[in-house]
Design a protein around this motif. Structure first.
Motif, PDB file in Angstrom:
ATOM      1  N   PRO A  35       0.822  -1.223   0.000  1.00 24.39           N
ATOM      2  CA  PRO A  35       0.000   0.000   0.000  1.00 24.39           C
ATOM      3  C   PRO A  35       0.849   1.262   0.000  1.00 24.39           C
ATOM      4  O   PRO A  35       1.853   1.350   0.688  1.00 24.39           O
ATOM      5  N   SER A  36       0.430   2.220  -0.811  1.00 21.16           N
ATOM      6  CA  SER A  36       1.060   3.547  -0.893  1.00 21.16           C
ATOM      7  C   SER A  36       2.478   3.505  -1.455  1.00 21.16           C
ATOM      8  O   SER A  36       3.245   4.467  -1.280  1.00 21.16           O
ATOM      9  N   GLN A  37       2.837   2.407  -2.123  1.00 14.27           N
ATOM     10  CA  GLN A  37       4.152   2.322  -2.758  1.00 14.27           C
ATOM     11  C   GLN A  37       3.998   1.899  -4.204  1.00 14.27           C
ATOM     12  O   GLN A  37       2.996   1.288  -4.586  1.00 14.27           O
ATOM     13  N   LYS A  89       4.541  15.040  -3.737  1.00 11.08           N
ATOM     14  CA  LYS A  89       4.023  13.780  -3.180  1.00 11.08           C
ATOM     15  C   LYS A  89       2.516  13.840  -2.993  1.00 11.08           C
ATOM     16  O   LYS A  89       1.838  12.834  -3.099  1.00 11.08           O
ATOM     17  N   PHE A  90       2.004  15.019  -2.697  1.00  9.12           N
ATOM     18  CA  PHE A  90       0.560  15.207  -2.499  1.00  9.12           C
ATOM     19  C   PHE A  90       0.152  16.521  -3.154  1.00  9.12           C
ATOM     20  O   PHE A  90       0.921  17.472  -3.172  1.00  9.12           O
ATOM     21  N   PRO A  96      -8.099   3.847  -6.098  1.00  5.70           N
ATOM     22  CA  PRO A  96      -8.149   3.055  -4.866  1.00  5.70           C
ATOM     23  C   PRO A  96      -8.617   1.624  -5.090  1.00  5.70           C
ATOM     24  O   PRO A  96      -9.677   1.395  -5.699  1.00  5.70           O
ATOM     25  N   VAL A 134      -3.668   8.024  -7.559  1.00  2.00           N
ATOM     26  CA  VAL A 134      -2.234   8.053  -7.270  1.00  2.00           C
ATOM     27  C   VAL A 134      -1.508   7.838  -8.594  1.00  2.00           C
ATOM     28  O   VAL A 134      -1.839   6.907  -9.337  1.00  2.00           O
ATOM     29  N   SER A 143       7.968   7.075  -6.020  1.00  2.00           N
ATOM     30  CA  SER A 143       7.158   6.866  -4.811  1.00  2.00           C
ATOM     31  C   SER A 143       5.724   7.341  -4.974  1.00  2.00           C
ATOM     32  O   SER A 143       4.904   7.132  -4.078  1.00  2.00           O
ATOM     33  N   GLN A 169       0.029  11.585  -4.903  1.00  4.16           N
ATOM     34  CA  GLN A 169      -1.388  11.421  -4.587  1.00  4.16           C
ATOM     35  C   GLN A 169      -2.115  12.713  -4.922  1.00  4.16           C
ATOM     36  O   GLN A 169      -1.851  13.758  -4.323  1.00  4.16           O
TER      37      GLN A 169
END
Lengths: 109, 114
Positions: free
Chosen positions: A40-42, B9-10, B39, B88, B107, B110
């Motif tokens: 998750p999140s990678q 990153k965001f 998601p 993402v 990485s 988002q």
């Protein structure tokens, strides 16, 4: 486009061997089969790649039958940290790298 | 060796705003890719590039633009942000050798469009 089919999800217990099979009926002669792992999140992380027969590294083994229409990723003695999504894919003739839906592996204590 | 670096990153955007997602790699890789991941879903290829000056559409290119003026950089542009672009975003690169050379991923960024 070439397409792979994997189980949507799998559960297993710590210490067991886990085998995830991927079907790819229209794989091309020059295609290599590659597996990725995503937490998750990678971003996904390369696990293993093969063309035929068996390949083994420090993380996993990959079994590919002679007809190459499927492949099986084998994870020996899984732990909780192996809980992730696993993708099977290969390079298409036109250089696109397409990910399928992947297999959500859930390791239980 | 930094690998593949993505910024920011965001980010939160309002509908109709524009922005550029930056991606740079220091591995001298010819091939670069942009993916989006909603998601609970797999990755979808937006655009890819096999070298400087060459780009091509992936599975879901609508609403995005890319450029590849150097080997190192592959920015992704959103011109008129829409809620459907909340996702993402991952940038990746590889050597593009005839074998399916491994992908190196950033990485992620988002992005929320409200």
């Amino acid at each position: 486009l070439a397409k792979t089919t994997q189980p949507i999800s799998m559960d297993s217990y710590e210490g067991q061997e886990v085998n995830i099979t991927c079907s790819h009926n229209n794989i091309a002669t020059n295609d290599y089969i590659t597996w990725y792992q995503q937490f998750p999140s990678q971003g996904p992380r390369f696990i293993i790649q093969g063309y035929k027969t068996k390949v083994t590294n420090e993380v996993a083994s990959l079994f590919i039958p002679a007809d190459r229409k499927s492949s099986t990723l084998s994870l020996p003695r899984v732990s909780l940290s192996d809980t992730a999504v696993y993708y099977c894919l290969f390079m298409n003739r036109d250089d696109k790298i397409i990910f399928g839906k992947g297999t959500r592996l859930h390791i239980l204590p | 060796n930094a690998g593949v670096t993505q910024t920011p990153k965001f980010r939160i955007l309002k509908i109709g705003q524009s922005m550029t997602l930056q991606c740079t790699q220091d591995m001298n890789h010819n091939y670069m890719y942009w993916y989006r991941q909603d998601p609970g879903m797999g990755l979808k290829l937006i655009y890819y590039s096999v070298g400087a000056g060459i780009t091509d559409k992936g599975e879901v290119p609508n609403g995005y633009n890319v450029s590849r003026s150097t080997t190192e950089d592959f920015p992704l542009r959103l011109e008129l942000a829409a809620p459907s672009q909340t996702s993402v975003y991952f940038c990746a690169s590889n050597t593009g050798l005839p074998t399916n050379e491994k992908l190196f991923f950033g990485s992620g960024t988002q992005l929320s469009v409200l």
